[in-house]
Design a protein around this motif. Sequence first.
Motif, PDB file in Angstrom:
ATOM      1  N   ALA A 114       8.190   4.075   3.835  1.00  0.00           N
ATOM      2  CA  ALA A 114       9.514   3.545   4.175  1.00  0.00           C
ATOM      3  C   ALA A 114       9.701   2.098   3.751  1.00  0.00           C
ATOM      4  O   ALA A 114      10.832   1.622   3.651  1.00  0.00           O
ATOM      5  N   TYR A 115       8.600   1.381   3.503  1.00  0.00           N
ATOM      6  CA  TYR A 115       8.711  -0.023   3.102  1.00  0.00           C
ATOM      7  C   TYR A 115       9.320  -0.139   1.710  1.00  0.00           C
ATOM      8  O   TYR A 115       8.978   0.608   0.794  1.00  0.00           O
ATOM      9  N   ARG A 116      10.188  -1.130   1.588  1.00  0.00           N
ATOM     10  CA  ARG A 116      10.838  -1.362   0.306  1.00  0.00           C
ATOM     11  C   ARG A 116      10.330  -2.673  -0.287  1.00  0.00           C
ATOM     12  O   ARG A 116       9.264  -3.172   0.085  1.00  0.00           O
ATOM     13  N   SER A 117      11.106  -3.230  -1.224  1.00  0.00           N
ATOM     14  CA  SER A 117      10.622  -4.395  -1.959  1.00  0.00           C
ATOM     15  C   SER A 117      10.358  -5.595  -1.065  1.00  0.00           C
ATOM     16  O   SER A 117       9.385  -6.332  -1.280  1.00  0.00           O
ATOM     17  N   ALA A 118      11.194  -5.810  -0.043  1.00  0.00           N
ATOM     18  CA  ALA A 118      11.010  -6.985   0.814  1.00  0.00           C
ATOM     19  C   ALA A 118       9.668  -6.930   1.532  1.00  0.00           C
ATOM     20  O   ALA A 118       8.920  -7.919   1.563  1.00  0.00           O
ATOM     21  N   GLU A 119       9.349  -5.769   2.110  1.00  0.00           N
ATOM     22  CA  GLU A 119       8.091  -5.645   2.840  1.00  0.00           C
ATOM     23  C   GLU A 119       6.889  -5.666   1.900  1.00  0.00           C
ATOM     24  O   GLU A 119       5.868  -6.282   2.209  1.00  0.00           O
ATOM     25  N   LEU A 120       7.009  -4.984   0.762  1.00  0.00           N
ATOM     26  CA  LEU A 120       5.880  -4.933  -0.171  1.00  0.00           C
ATOM     27  C   LEU A 120       5.557  -6.332  -0.695  1.00  0.00           C
ATOM     28  O   LEU A 120       4.378  -6.690  -0.855  1.00  0.00           O
ATOM     29  N   HIS A 121       6.574  -7.128  -0.935  1.00  0.00           N
ATOM     30  CA  HIS A 121       6.354  -8.512  -1.362  1.00  0.00           C
ATOM     31  C   HIS A 121       5.582  -9.280  -0.293  1.00  0.00           C
ATOM     32  O   HIS A 121       4.631 -10.016  -0.601  1.00  0.00           O
ATOM     33  N   ASP A 122       5.978  -9.114   0.975  1.00  0.00           N
ATOM     34  CA  ASP A 122       5.293  -9.818   2.063  1.00  0.00           C
ATOM     35  C   ASP A 122       3.823  -9.416   2.147  1.00  0.00           C
ATOM     36  O   ASP A 122       2.941 -10.269   2.322  1.00  0.00           O
ATOM     37  N   LEU A 123       3.557  -8.124   2.030  1.00  0.00           N
ATOM     38  CA  LEU A 123       2.170  -7.655   2.124  1.00  0.00           C
ATOM     39  C   LEU A 123       1.320  -8.217   0.992  1.00  0.00           C
ATOM     40  O   LEU A 123       0.160  -8.577   1.193  1.00  0.00           O
ATOM     41  N   SER A 124       1.903  -8.293  -0.196  1.00  0.00           N
ATOM     42  CA  SER A 124       1.144  -8.792  -1.348  1.00  0.00           C
ATOM     43  C   SER A 124       0.852 -10.283  -1.235  1.00  0.00           C
ATOM     44  O   SER A 124      -0.038 -10.789  -1.921  1.00  0.00           O
ATOM     45  N   GLN A 125       1.589 -10.981  -0.366  1.00  0.00           N
ATOM     46  CA  GLN A 125       1.292 -12.389  -0.128  1.00  0.00           C
ATOM     47  C   GLN A 125       0.162 -12.558   0.878  1.00  0.00           C
ATOM     48  O   GLN A 125      -0.581 -13.540   0.845  1.00  0.00           O
ATOM     49  N   VAL A 126       0.032 -11.598   1.793  1.00  0.00           N
ATOM     50  CA  VAL A 126      -1.045 -11.656   2.786  1.00  0.00           C
ATOM     51  C   VAL A 126      -2.375 -11.291   2.139  1.00  0.00           C
ATOM     52  O   VAL A 126      -3.384 -11.983   2.327  1.00  0.00           O
ATOM     53  N   ALA A 127      -2.385 -10.191   1.397  1.00  0.00           N
ATOM     54  CA  ALA A 127      -3.614  -9.703   0.757  1.00  0.00           C
ATOM     55  C   ALA A 127      -3.396  -9.610  -0.744  1.00  0.00           C
ATOM     56  O   ALA A 127      -2.335  -9.181  -1.206  1.00  0.00           O
ATOM     57  N   ALA A 128      -4.380 -10.008  -1.495  1.00  0.00           N
ATOM     58  CA  ALA A 128      -4.281  -9.993  -2.958  1.00  0.00           C
ATOM     59  C   ALA A 128      -4.635  -8.595  -3.468  1.00  0.00           C
ATOM     60  O   ALA A 128      -5.805  -8.265  -3.657  1.00  0.00           O
ATOM     61  N   PHE A 129      -3.622  -7.768  -3.683  1.00  0.00           N
ATOM     62  CA  PHE A 129      -3.860  -6.434  -4.212  1.00  0.00           C
ATOM     63  C   PHE A 129      -4.349  -6.524  -5.658  1.00  0.00           C
ATOM     64  O   PHE A 129      -3.818  -7.279  -6.468  1.00  0.00           O
ATOM     65  N   ASP A 130      -5.363  -5.723  -5.957  1.00  0.00           N
ATOM     66  CA  ASP A 130      -5.822  -5.617  -7.339  1.00  0.00           C
ATOM     67  C   ASP A 130      -5.073  -4.531  -8.091  1.00  0.00           C
ATOM     68  O   ASP A 130      -4.878  -4.631  -9.304  1.00  0.00           O
ATOM     69  N   ALA A 131      -4.656  -3.495  -7.360  1.00  0.00           N
ATOM     70  CA  ALA A 131      -3.943  -2.388  -7.985  1.00  0.00           C
ATOM     71  C   ALA A 131      -2.964  -1.790  -6.985  1.00  0.00           C
ATOM     72  O   ALA A 131      -3.110  -1.962  -5.767  1.00  0.00           O
TER      73      ALA A 131
END
Length: 560
Positions: A114-131
């Motif tokens: 259910a998460y869209r671009s706003a939430e996904l952006h926030d998560l990627s700032q907390v943890a550095a996704f490699d993929a």
Amino acid sequence: MNLFSTDDHARYRAEGQWGELTLPEMFAATCARVPDRLGLVDAPNRAEIFEGAPRRLTYAQMRAEVDRYAAILQAQGIGPGALVATQLPNISEMILIYLAVSQIGAVLSPVSLAYRSAELHDLSQVAAFDAYISVGRFKGQDYFAERNDALPDSVQRLGIGDGLPAGVTRIDTAAPGKPPAPVALDADDIFAVFWTSGTEGVPKAVPKTHNNMMSSSLGAWRLLNLPDGTNILGPFPFVNAAAMGGLLMCWMRTAGALILHHPFDVAVFLEQLKSEEIGYTMVAPTILTYLRDQARDPDLHPALHRLMSIGTGSAPPDPEVFLFFEETFATPVVNFFGSNEGAQMCSSCERVPNPRHRASYFPRDGDENWDPALRTANGGTFRLVDPTTGDLITEPGGLGEMHLHGPALMPGYYSRQGIDRSKFTEDGYFPSGDLFQISDCGTLIRFHARSRELIVRGGMKIAPVELDNVLSALPGVREVAVAAYADPHMGEKVCLFAVMEPGRGLDLPTVTAFCDDAGLAKFKWPERLELFDALPRTPLAKLDRKALAGWLAQQGAQNA
């Protein structure tokens, strides 16, 4: 890598809660033991959700597919320690990819669909996704493309299905050049990073090791008493520790078929109950009530008889429904309370024989100040602490915040900077923010309230502060705040309170259009709007959100 203290490490191994077995090793052993047994089944509406005909895979077929995905991921340079975010519906590829990520020593990070671009952006700032792995299209609409720009350029983009944007590597149809390379795995390594809704707007990242997951499922599996080969119907998204521990891990221990379902569709769910040999499922309390009301259906009746147990949780269930299933079908309903961080209460027949009590109460097992020999469902212990004074709560009728300790408890919150244990007490307990009350008899506890201000809509947790921050940008508003109001179907919904600038107006369609444009997950959108002249404040001039919730409750009582 040991993320826990030496004492905890030794203690949980001595108790048999932790060991050397990893999830990929457990899966490989099952595939070797029952290769021809049915292991994974797609929902019949797979083509509507994603694409392609529903798949029915044996354990041997799953083994081959997991190896294929593992080799493909390794060929893309993904290996031990890499953090792999996924946004996938409940289709067979999701389970196969989860297992493949784990097999190559990478760390899974499932994100809500259910998460869209706003939430996904926030998560990627907390943890550095490699993929990041997701689907090209979901329910006939572009999915990956909408989220693509929310990810940093450094994130490797992988996908499955048609409609993937340019630059995304498709992995479901790829052929590996060689078998996957073996990877040395450690049961104390992180298996996954799950996400909470948090209380400050941005979700917190919760790491769980293989041993954490093993212990979180061991007690529930024993209490459910599911025999080998039991088929499990999973109607929840596999994105948090509760669904992963309570459904996925129970499936791995029973070695039956995992019947996939979600997004929830009641007609499809009933069809699966009728057509598949389901021994266990877990449903929201509203669906439990619906099943009771449909029990006279001659096609459904045998399916309900086949169920050895039904799990529920996430909202207060109706005690009479528990009694109905036990008296009519001899099917116990088991109530669960859990959290990503590590709480797990389980009201089973063994520990709470009265079915009506089981809907509201949990065994006091694990309270160190009651019977130190007992443990919670996931092998842990807890203390009840007065959140104001810090005093221990030990007497019947007492109310306290649950402080957690045990083998399923996270090592700390995860971030780019490392593991953060600042929320833990000096002696290693995690204050959960959940208030429990000891029963008058002293042997049970009952969930009382959340000390933090989360809104829970249909089991999805919403942080009010996050919505306040987003909605404060609405045109013409002076100040805003959200609060929960009761709903008989979803438990709670979101109401927006707004104070407007002179001469400006606001309506609910404008609010929902704003949320859509902001890329906010739909379950967070306000479904009620109230315009106030001023928001209530505490004596310290802070927003009094409890006053808003109280006003809503009063309005509901007057309109009842």
